[in-house]
Design a protein around this motif. Structure first.
Motif, PDB file in Angstrom:
ATOM      1  N   GLY A  23       0.798  -1.219   0.000  1.00  0.00           N
ATOM      2  CA  GLY A  23       0.000   0.000   0.000  1.00  0.00           C
ATOM      3  C   GLY A  23       0.825   1.261   0.000  1.00  0.00           C
ATOM      4  N   LEU A  24       0.237   2.319  -0.472  1.00  0.00           N
ATOM      5  CA  LEU A  24       0.864   3.643  -0.475  1.00  0.00           C
ATOM      6  C   LEU A  24      -0.193   4.649  -0.063  1.00  0.00           C
ATOM      7  CD1 LEU A  24       3.246   5.155  -3.078  1.00  0.00           C
ATOM      8  CD2 LEU A  24       1.180   6.416  -2.474  1.00  0.00           C
ATOM      9  N   GLN A  25       0.168   5.516   0.871  1.00  0.00           N
ATOM     10  CA  GLN A  25      -0.763   6.549   1.342  1.00  0.00           C
ATOM     11  C   GLN A  25      -0.164   7.926   1.092  1.00  0.00           C
ATOM     12  OE1 GLN A  25      -1.728   6.357   5.458  1.00  0.00           O
ATOM     13  NE2 GLN A  25      -3.251   8.000   5.358  1.00  0.00           N
ATOM     14  N   TRP A  26      -0.871   8.707   0.341  1.00  0.00           N
ATOM     15  CA  TRP A  26      -0.363  10.032  -0.020  1.00  0.00           C
ATOM     16  C   TRP A  26      -1.545  10.970  -0.187  1.00  0.00           C
ATOM     17  CZ3 TRP A  26       3.227  11.196  -4.823  1.00  0.00           C
ATOM     18  CH2 TRP A  26       3.818  12.452  -4.646  1.00  0.00           C
ATOM     19  N   ASP A  27      -1.712  11.872   0.761  1.00  0.00           N
ATOM     20  CA  ASP A  27      -2.790  12.852   0.669  1.00  0.00           C
ATOM     21  C   ASP A  27      -2.358  13.970  -0.278  1.00  0.00           C
ATOM     22  OD1 ASP A  27      -4.349  11.460   2.511  1.00  0.00           O
ATOM     23  OD2 ASP A  27      -3.354  12.449   4.198  1.00  0.00           O
ATOM     24  N   LEU A  28      -2.971  13.989  -1.422  1.00  0.00           N
ATOM     25  CA  LEU A  28      -2.562  14.980  -2.426  1.00  0.00           C
ATOM     26  C   LEU A  28      -3.165  16.349  -2.162  1.00  0.00           C
ATOM     27  CD1 LEU A  28      -2.823  12.721  -5.614  1.00  0.00           C
ATOM     28  CD2 LEU A  28      -0.799  13.287  -4.244  1.00  0.00           C
ATOM     29  N   PHE A  29      -4.351  16.381  -1.560  1.00  0.00           N
ATOM     30  CA  PHE A  29      -4.974  17.680  -1.292  1.00  0.00           C
ATOM     31  C   PHE A  29      -5.892  17.546  -0.090  1.00  0.00           C
ATOM     32  CE2 PHE A  29      -8.367  20.856  -1.848  1.00  0.00           C
ATOM     33  CZ  PHE A  29      -7.585  21.997  -1.876  1.00  0.00           C
ATOM     34  N   LYS A  30      -5.676  18.405   0.936  1.00  0.00           N
ATOM     35  CA  LYS A  30      -6.533  18.389   2.132  1.00  0.00           C
ATOM     36  C   LYS A  30      -6.917  19.808   2.525  1.00  0.00           C
ATOM     37  CE  LYS A  30      -6.033  15.610   5.526  1.00  0.00           C
ATOM     38  NZ  LYS A  30      -5.508  14.896   6.711  1.00  0.00           N
ATOM     39  N   GLY A  31      -7.276  20.595   1.494  1.00  0.00           N
ATOM     40  CA  GLY A  31      -7.743  21.954   1.785  1.00  0.00           C
ATOM     41  C   GLY A  31      -6.677  22.833   2.422  1.00  0.00           C
ATOM     42  N   TYR A  32      -5.428  22.691   2.010  1.00  0.00           N
ATOM     43  CA  TYR A  32      -4.284  23.493   2.504  1.00  0.00           C
ATOM     44  C   TYR A  32      -4.009  23.272   3.990  1.00  0.00           C
ATOM     45  CZ  TYR A  32      -5.242  25.846  -1.895  1.00  0.00           C
ATOM     46  OH  TYR A  32      -5.470  26.096  -3.200  1.00  0.00           O
ATOM     47  N   GLU A  33      -4.507  22.147   4.524  1.00  0.00           N
ATOM     48  CA  GLU A  33      -4.260  21.844   5.935  1.00  0.00           C
ATOM     49  C   GLU A  33      -2.768  21.619   6.207  1.00  0.00           C
ATOM     50  OE1 GLU A  33      -5.918  18.178   7.231  1.00  0.00           O
ATOM     51  OE2 GLU A  33      -5.454  18.522   9.336  1.00  0.00           O
ATOM     52  N   LYS A  34      -2.093  20.909   5.301  1.00  0.00           N
ATOM     53  CA  LYS A  34      -0.670  20.616   5.512  1.00  0.00           C
ATOM     54  C   LYS A  34       0.160  21.900   5.473  1.00  0.00           C
ATOM     55  CE  LYS A  34      -0.801  15.880   3.839  1.00  0.00           C
ATOM     56  NZ  LYS A  34      -0.240  14.898   2.902  1.00  0.00           N
ATOM     57  N   ARG A  35      -0.169  22.790   4.547  1.00  0.00           N
ATOM     58  CA  ARG A  35       0.571  24.053   4.476  1.00  0.00           C
ATOM     59  C   ARG A  35       0.400  24.852   5.762  1.00  0.00           C
ATOM     60  NH1 ARG A  35      -0.819  28.048  -0.388  1.00  0.00           N
ATOM     61  NH2 ARG A  35      -2.716  28.317   0.849  1.00  0.00           N
ATOM     62  N   SER A  36      -0.835  24.818   6.288  1.00  0.00           N
ATOM     63  CA  SER A  36      -1.086  25.521   7.541  1.00  0.00           C
ATOM     64  C   SER A  36      -0.307  24.889   8.702  1.00  0.00           C
ATOM     65  CB  SER A  36      -2.583  25.496   7.860  1.00  0.00           C
ATOM     66  OG  SER A  36      -2.836  26.086   9.113  1.00  0.00           O
ATOM     67  N   LYS A  37      -0.222  23.553   8.733  1.00  0.00           N
ATOM     68  CA  LYS A  37       0.520  22.882   9.807  1.00  0.00           C
ATOM     69  C   LYS A  37       2.014  23.206   9.727  1.00  0.00           C
ATOM     70  CE  LYS A  37      -2.492  18.969  10.829  1.00  0.00           C
ATOM     71  NZ  LYS A  37      -2.628  17.498  10.831  1.00  0.00           N
ATOM     72  N   ILE A  38       2.555  23.285   8.510  1.00  0.00           N
ATOM     73  CA  ILE A  38       3.974  23.657   8.354  1.00  0.00           C
ATOM     74  C   ILE A  38       4.203  25.058   8.893  1.00  0.00           C
ATOM     75  CG2 ILE A  38       5.777  24.150   6.665  1.00  0.00           C
ATOM     76  CD1 ILE A  38       4.541  21.966   4.903  1.00  0.00           C
ATOM     77  N   GLN A  39       3.314  25.974   8.550  1.00  0.00           N
ATOM     78  CA  GLN A  39       3.457  27.353   9.014  1.00  0.00           C
ATOM     79  C   GLN A  39       3.314  27.433  10.525  1.00  0.00           C
ATOM     80  OE1 GLN A  39       4.441  29.681   7.043  1.00  0.00           O
ATOM     81  NE2 GLN A  39       4.413  31.308   8.585  1.00  0.00           N
ATOM     82  N   GLN A  40       2.388  26.637  11.083  1.00  0.00           N
ATOM     83  CA  GLN A  40       2.186  26.606  12.537  1.00  0.00           C
ATOM     84  C   GLN A  40       3.438  26.119  13.243  1.00  0.00           C
ATOM     85  OE1 GLN A  40      -0.532  23.597  14.025  1.00  0.00           O
ATOM     86  NE2 GLN A  40      -1.377  25.031  15.490  1.00  0.00           N
ATOM     87  N   ALA A  41       4.067  25.077  12.690  1.00  0.00           N
ATOM     88  CA  ALA A  41       5.286  24.540  13.303  1.00  0.00           C
ATOM     89  C   ALA A  41       6.428  25.544  13.212  1.00  0.00           C
ATOM     90  CB  ALA A  41       5.672  23.234  12.621  1.00  0.00           C
ATOM     91  N   LYS A  42       6.522  26.297  12.115  1.00  0.00           N
ATOM     92  CA  LYS A  42       7.570  27.311  11.982  1.00  0.00           C
ATOM     93  C   LYS A  42       7.358  28.458  12.969  1.00  0.00           C
ATOM     94  CE  LYS A  42       8.817  26.476   7.142  1.00  0.00           C
ATOM     95  NZ  LYS A  42       8.846  27.004   5.769  1.00  0.00           N
ATOM     96  N   ILE A  43       6.109  28.826  13.181  1.00  0.00           N
ATOM     97  CA  ILE A  43       5.817  29.886  14.162  1.00  0.00           C
ATOM     98  C   ILE A  43       6.236  29.443  15.558  1.00  0.00           C
ATOM     99  CG2 ILE A  43       3.940  31.145  15.286  1.00  0.00           C
ATOM    100  CD1 ILE A  43       2.501  31.146  12.566  1.00  0.00           C
ATOM    101  N   GLN A  44       5.931  28.169  15.871  1.00  0.00           N
ATOM    102  CA  GLN A  44       6.324  27.620  17.178  1.00  0.00           C
ATOM    103  C   GLN A  44       7.836  27.641  17.324  1.00  0.00           C
ATOM    104  OE1 GLN A  44       4.535  26.862  19.703  1.00  0.00           O
ATOM    105  NE2 GLN A  44       6.006  25.776  20.995  1.00  0.00           N
TER     106      GLN A  44
END
Length: 459
Positions: A339-360
């Motif tokens: 199996g392979l799991q790859w979320d190609l699009f989740k409503g920009y949730e991943k981009r927001s999480k990256i930005q949140q982690a950088k702010i932290q």
């Protein structure tokens, strides 16, 4: 991920926030050091920190376990009645056709008794007994989560050393405060003896008609005042003893050994403020704790970036028995999966999480700079506090000598009838005050020295 960021933030919130040739306590008291070791071993607050380390260690073990394959035994057995049915007239459709074919070829080669399908959707008397195996070949969540747990464990261990440093300071200051209460009691008891001697002298003077009665009542009044001060000092002694024993997790009324060497404060070599600040920046565990949290936050950024770009790959499979009735005959099966799991699009949730982690990460970097400045300020304040306490001690020592000499002169004059009672009482009070101030100043030097050691993280 949100839980990890909350954990990092929790650790940062736990962050609490040392001379010209000058007198200072020269060496560490062996008695006090023994008490500090006892406190470090038994203090309940420090024990809680050890338990917290154990908890975080188990989280690390859990993160490591995700690198191994997972094997699960999942047997199920189903009983069902009623509900929707699957109906398909396969017999009505095929039986006539097969019958015609048999007639054409002149032989019964095709079955003509096929039953229509009429099956419950919920299977009755059905079992699925299987082993499920899964293994993550490549999963960035597992890899980075393990690194984060290791960095959080390092931060938690540093947190324990911070609490231990604070506990050492608290035990030392509690011990000095207890010694100061003993000093105060000794001074009041000495004053009480002097005033009682004065009262007996006045009684003799009255009996010989050399003085009038008010000299006796005035002396007794002074005795009552000292008795009241002595009662307060005794109360303070018991309170200080209880607090000291509390820190060591002992019976609150347990006895405390007294180190009389702490009453002798000898000159100590000069220390350089800049060197002390640099030592503190190298040794303070608050910075180690914060650095561990910062590393964890940076790893969290990598985790989120990898989540957005790299898929997870796994293999697995099921094997067992499946069918109606628990017979295990002709019911074996095996299924292998890649199996392979790859979320190609989740409503920009991943981009927001990256930005949140950088702010932290930026917040922790800013906090690290602030704590470094706070530590330098703390060392500077402790350094000058110790200097001021040392100068104050020298002044009070001179005051005690002068007050004592003055009182001896007045005492001699009063006994020879050359001085008034009011002068006697005044200089007696001055001597008592000077002794108390000297005692307080001596213990203040010890406390300020302990504060400097704490600021520089000297153990």
């Amino acid at each position: 991920m949100i839980l990890i960021l909350k954990h990092i933030r929790y650790l940062t919130l736990l962050l609490p926030l040392s001379m010209s040739a000058q007198p200072a306590p020269p060496s560490v008291s062996p008695i006090l050091e023994n008490y500090i070791r006892e406190g470090v071993a038994n203090n309940l607050g420090l024990r809680q920190e050890s338990l917290e380390i154990s908890r975080v260690t188990e989280s690390l073990h859990q993160a490591r376990s995700l690198f191994y394959p997972r094997v699960a035994f999942n047997p199920t057995y189903s009983l069902a009645a009623g509900g929707r049915r699957l109906e398909f007239p396969v017999g009505d459709l095929l039986n006539p056709a097969y019958k015609t074919l048999n007639q054409i070829i002149g032989a019964d080669r095709f079955p003509t008794n096929i039953e229509n399908v009429n099956q419950l959707l919920a299977p009755n008397n059905f079992h699925d007994t299987k082993l499920t195996i899964s293994y993550a070949i490549f999963n960035t969540d597992i890899q980075y989560n393990y690194l984060i747990q290791k960095q959080l464990l390092s931060a938690q261990e540093a947190r324990k050393r911070v609490v231990e440093n604070e506990l050492r300071y608290n035990i030392a200051t509690a011990y000095y405060q207890y010694l100061q209460t003993l000093d105060a009691i000794r001074i009041y008891e000495n004053s009480n003896k002097v005033l009682n001697e004065l009262a007996r002298l006045n009684e003799k003077l009255i009996a010989n008609n050399v003085a009038t009665k008010e000299v006796l009542t005035s002396a007794r009044y002074e005795i009552s005042k000292v008795d009241q001060q002595l009662a307060v000092a005794q109360k303070n002694r018991e309170t200080a003893k209880a607090y000291f024993n509390f820190l060591l997790n002992r019976e609150l009324n347990a006895g405390i050994d007294v180190d009389s060497s702490l009453t002798r404060i000898l000159p100590e070599s000069k220390e350089n403020l800049t060197d002390l600040q640099q030592t503190a920046l190298r040794g303070r565990q608050e910075l180690t704790q914060l650095t561990g949290s910062l590393d964890a936050a940076r790893t969290a950024v990598k985790l989120n970036e990898a989540n957005a770009k790299i898929p997870n790959v796994y293999i697995g499979g099921n094997t067992g028995f499946q069918g109606f009735g628990y017979t295990f005959q002709n019911q074996a099966y095996v299924v292998a999966q890649v199996g392979l799991q790859w979320d190609l699009f989740k409503g920009y949730e991943k981009r927001s999480k990256i930005q949140q982690a950088k702010i932290q990460t930026d917040a922790l970097q800013t906090k690290l700079a602030e704590v470094q400045r706070q530590i330098q300020l703390q060392v500077l304040q402790a350094y000058y506090d110790l200097n001021a306490a040392t100068e104050s001690l020298a002044a009070t020592q001179s005051g005690v000598l002068n007050a004592d000499q003055t009182f001896r002169v007045i005492d001699s004059k009063y006994r020879n009838g050359q001085s008034l009672l009011i002068e006697y009482i005044r200089y007696q009070n001055d001597r008592q005050t000077a002794q108390l101030q000297h005692s307080l100043a001596r213990m203040d030097v010890l406390v300020k020295r302990a504060a400097l050691d704490r600021a520089v993280a000297v153990q």
